[in-house]
Design an enzyme around this catalytic site. Structure first.
Site, PDB file in Angstrom:
ATOM      1  CG  ASP A  35     -17.058-105.076 -74.815  1.00  0.00           C
ATOM      2  OD1 ASP A  35     -16.330-104.268 -75.425  1.00  0.00           O
ATOM      3  OD2 ASP A  35     -16.916-106.321 -74.892  1.00  0.00           O
ATOM      4  CB  SER A 136     -17.428-115.121 -79.437  1.00  0.00           C
ATOM      5  OG  SER A 136     -17.317-113.794 -79.158  1.00  0.00           O
ATOM      6  CB  SER A 137     -14.075-119.350 -82.282  1.00  0.00           C
ATOM      7  OG  SER A 137     -13.082-118.415 -82.636  1.00  0.00           O
ATOM      8  CG  ASP A 182     -16.891-111.572 -77.363  1.00  0.00           C
ATOM      9  OD1 ASP A 182     -17.875-110.865 -77.624  1.00  0.00           O
ATOM     10  OD2 ASP A 182     -15.799-111.456 -77.935  1.00  0.00           O
TER      11      ASP A 182
HETATM   12  C1  GLA Z   1     -14.405-108.437 -79.631  1.00  0.00           C
HETATM   13  C2  GLA Z   1     -14.177-108.369 -78.119  1.00  0.00           C
HETATM   14  C3  GLA Z   1     -15.421-107.860 -77.388  1.00  0.00           C
HETATM   15  C4  GLA Z   1     -15.937-106.569 -77.995  1.00  0.00           C
HETATM   16  C5  GLA Z   1     -16.056-106.714 -79.519  1.00  0.00           C
HETATM   17  C6  GLA Z   1     -16.432-105.416 -80.172  1.00  0.00           C
HETATM   18  O1  GLA Z   1     -15.350-109.416 -79.916  1.00  0.00           O
HETATM   19  O2  GLA Z   1     -13.852-109.644 -77.620  1.00  0.00           O
HETATM   20  O3  GLA Z   1     -15.132-107.685 -76.020  1.00  0.00           O
HETATM   21  O4  GLA Z   1     -15.139-105.481 -77.640  1.00  0.00           O
HETATM   22  O5  GLA Z   1     -14.847-107.171 -80.097  1.00  0.00           O
HETATM   23  O6  GLA Z   1     -17.708-105.033 -79.796  1.00  0.00           O
END
Ligand code: GLA
Length: 394
Positions: A35, A136-137, A182
Site C-alpha cells: 500500500d 487492524s484493531s 486498513d
Molecule cells: C499494516 C499497515 C498497513 C499495511 C500493512 C502491511 O497493517 O497499517 O498500511 O502496510 O501493515 O501490508
C-alpha cells in the site's frame, strides 16, 4: 458487540446512549506492504467490530468543557480526551507503550480541525477485534471515532478524506507510518465483497466473494506484533530508497526487469525488499482475478507464494507463523486447504487460510491441536465472511 456496548453504557452512566457507531477489523487476503508503495491490496472487512456507544456529557459526568470520557472493554479503563482542535500528540520515547487513548485523541482532534467537531461526550467502546493481532484493531478504532464525529456533528465526510484523516491520526498520534489499506477497508468494506484497492488512485473495486463452498479461516498465532518498533519504518525506507535508485515514483512503477538491470546499484537488502513488493503487486492483481473466476486453487497458490516472499524476501514472518503455513501446506487441497499466508504488518499476528467450507470444523481442530503441540499456545481460530464497513448503528 452492539448489545454489549449499550448495556455497559447504561450500567456505567445510568442512561441510554444517544449514538452507536461501529467499524470492523480486516483481514488482508493478499497484497502486503504494497500500500505505501502505491500498489495493490486485496483485504476484506471481518465480522468482528469495534462499537462505540456515546451520549452528550451531562454536568454529573464531571467533565471539563471540551472533554470526553471513554471506557474501553479492552483494558477496563476509563480515558479522558479532548474534543477541541489543536491538541498535540503525546510524546513517547522509543519502545515506550502508547496510551490507548492516542488513536482516539488523534482522530477527535483531526476531525475537529476538519470541521467535524464532537461536543463533550461520554462513551463506551466494546470491541472483539483482537488487539495487536494484525487485524487492524487500530484502524477500527480510528474509523469508529471518525464515524462518531460525523454523527455528532450531523455531517458526512467525504469517504476518501475520512480514510486519509484516520491514517493521519495513526501517523501523527500513534507514530506508526502506516499505508492506507486498513482505514480504507474498515471504512468502506461491504458484506460479501473483498476490496481490490489501487493505493495510488485510491479507487476501490469491490470483488464478490460469495461462493458458499469456500471459507476464510483466521488463525491468531498469539505472537504479538508491535508495529511502532523500527521494523515497519525500516521496510518502508528500504522500499523508498529502492524506488529512488530505480528512478521511479514508487515501486508500483517498477518491473522485475528494471530491478534486475539495476541490481548492482542496490544493496542486497534493498533488492530483496523491492523484489517482494514488485512480485506481490502482480500476485495481488492476479489473485483478485482468480477470486472473480472462483478459481480457488489459483488463489491459494498465490497466497502460498506471497507467504514465501514475506518469509524470505521481505523477512517479516516468524517461526510460529511459518509453522502454521507449513501445517496448511501439509494438508493440501485434498485435505481442504487451498492456500494460506501471514496477514497484516507482520512479525506475529494472524494467518489467513482459504479453505473448503465442508472441511472447516476438521481443520479448526487440526490447526489448534498441531499448533498447540508444537508451541504450547492456544490459538484462537475463527471463520469470517466479508463484513460491512463503518456504520451508524443507531
Ligand atoms: C499494516 C499497515 C498497513 C499495511 C500493512 C502491511 O497493517 O497499517 O498500511 O502496510 O501493515 O501490508
Amino acid at each position: 458487540m452492539k448489545a454489549q456496548a449499550i448495556s455497559q453504557f447504561v450500567k456505567l452512566y445510568g442512561r441510554e446512549p444517544k449514538w452507536v457507531v461501529s467499524a470492523p477489523g480486516r483481514v488482508n487476503l493478499i497484497g502486503e506492504h504494497t500500500d505505501y508503495n502505491d500498489g495493490f491490496v486485496f483485504p476484506m472487512a471481518i465480522e468482528r467490530r469495534t462499537v462505540i456507544a456515546a451520549a452528550p456529557a451531562e454536568p454529573s459526568d464531571g467533565l471539563g468543557e471540551s472533554e470526553a470520557k471513554i471506557w474501553s472493554n479492552a483494558n477496563d479503563q476509563i480515558g479522558v480526551v479532548s474534543v477541541a482542535p489543536g491538541v498535540a500528540p503525546v510524546e513517547v520515547a522509543p519502545n515506550e507503550e502508547l496510551p490507548w487513548t492516542a488513536y482516539i485523541q488523534g482522530t477527535l482532534t483531526l476531525c475537529a480541525e476538519a470541521g467535524f467537531p464532537a461536543q463533550p461526550f461520554v462513551a463506551v467502546i466494546a470491541s472483539d477485534v483482537p488487539l495487536g493481532g494484525g487485524l487492524s484493531s487500530s484502524a477500527a478504532l480510528e474509523v469508529s471515532v471518525a464515524t462518531l464525529c460525523e454523527v455528532i456533528s450531523g455531517k458526512t465526510m467525504d469517504p476518501v478524506k475520512k480514510c486519509l484523516l484516520c491514517q493521519k491520526a495513526e501517523h501523527e498520534y500513534a507514530f506508526m507510518p502506516c499505508g492506507i489499506m486498513d482505514q480504507f477497508i474498515s471504512n468502506l468494506g461491504q458484506p460479501d465483497h473483498a476490496m481490490l484497492l489501487d493505493c495510488r488512485s485510491c479507487v476501490p473495486e469491490m470483488v464478490p466473494l460469495t461462493d458458499p463452498a469456500v471459507s476464510i479461516l483466521v488463525i491468531d498465532s498469539k505472537v504479538k506484533h508491535k508495529l511502532t518498533g523500527s521494523e515497519y519504518p525500516d521496510r518502508r525506507r528500504a522500499c523508498k530508497e529502492a524506488a529512488e535508485i530505480l528512478g521511479v515514483k514508487a515501486l508500483r512503477d517498477a518491473t522485475m526487469d528494471m530491478l534486475n538491470a539495476a541490481k548492482d546499484k542496490l544493496t542486497p537488502t534493498q533488492y530483496i525488499r523491492a523484489k517482494h513488493v514488485i512480485t506481490e503487486d502482480a500476485r495481488t492483481v492476479e489473485a483478485a482475478a482468480a477470486c472473480k473466476a472462483n478459481d480457488w486453487v489459483k488463489m491459494g497458490k498465490l497466497m502460498y507464494e506471497s507467504h514465501l516472499s514475506m518469509r524470505c524476501e521481505f523477512q517479516i514472518t516468524c517461526t510460529e507463523l511459518d509453522y502454521l503455513i507449513d501445517l496448511a501446506y501439509t494438508k493440501g487441497v485434498d485435505g481442504g486447504v487451498y492456500g494460506a499466508r501471514m496477514t497484516g504488518g507482520g512479525f506475529g499476528g494472524c494467518v489467513v487460510v482459504l479453505v473448503k467450507t465442508d472441511a472447516v470444523e476438521d481443520l479448526k481442530a487440526y490447526f489448534f491441536n498441531e499448533y498447540k503441540a508444537k508451541t504450547k499456545i492456544d490459538a484462537p481460530i475463527f471463520v469470517s465472511r466479508p463484513g460491512k464497513g463503518s456504520a451508524i448503528e443507531s
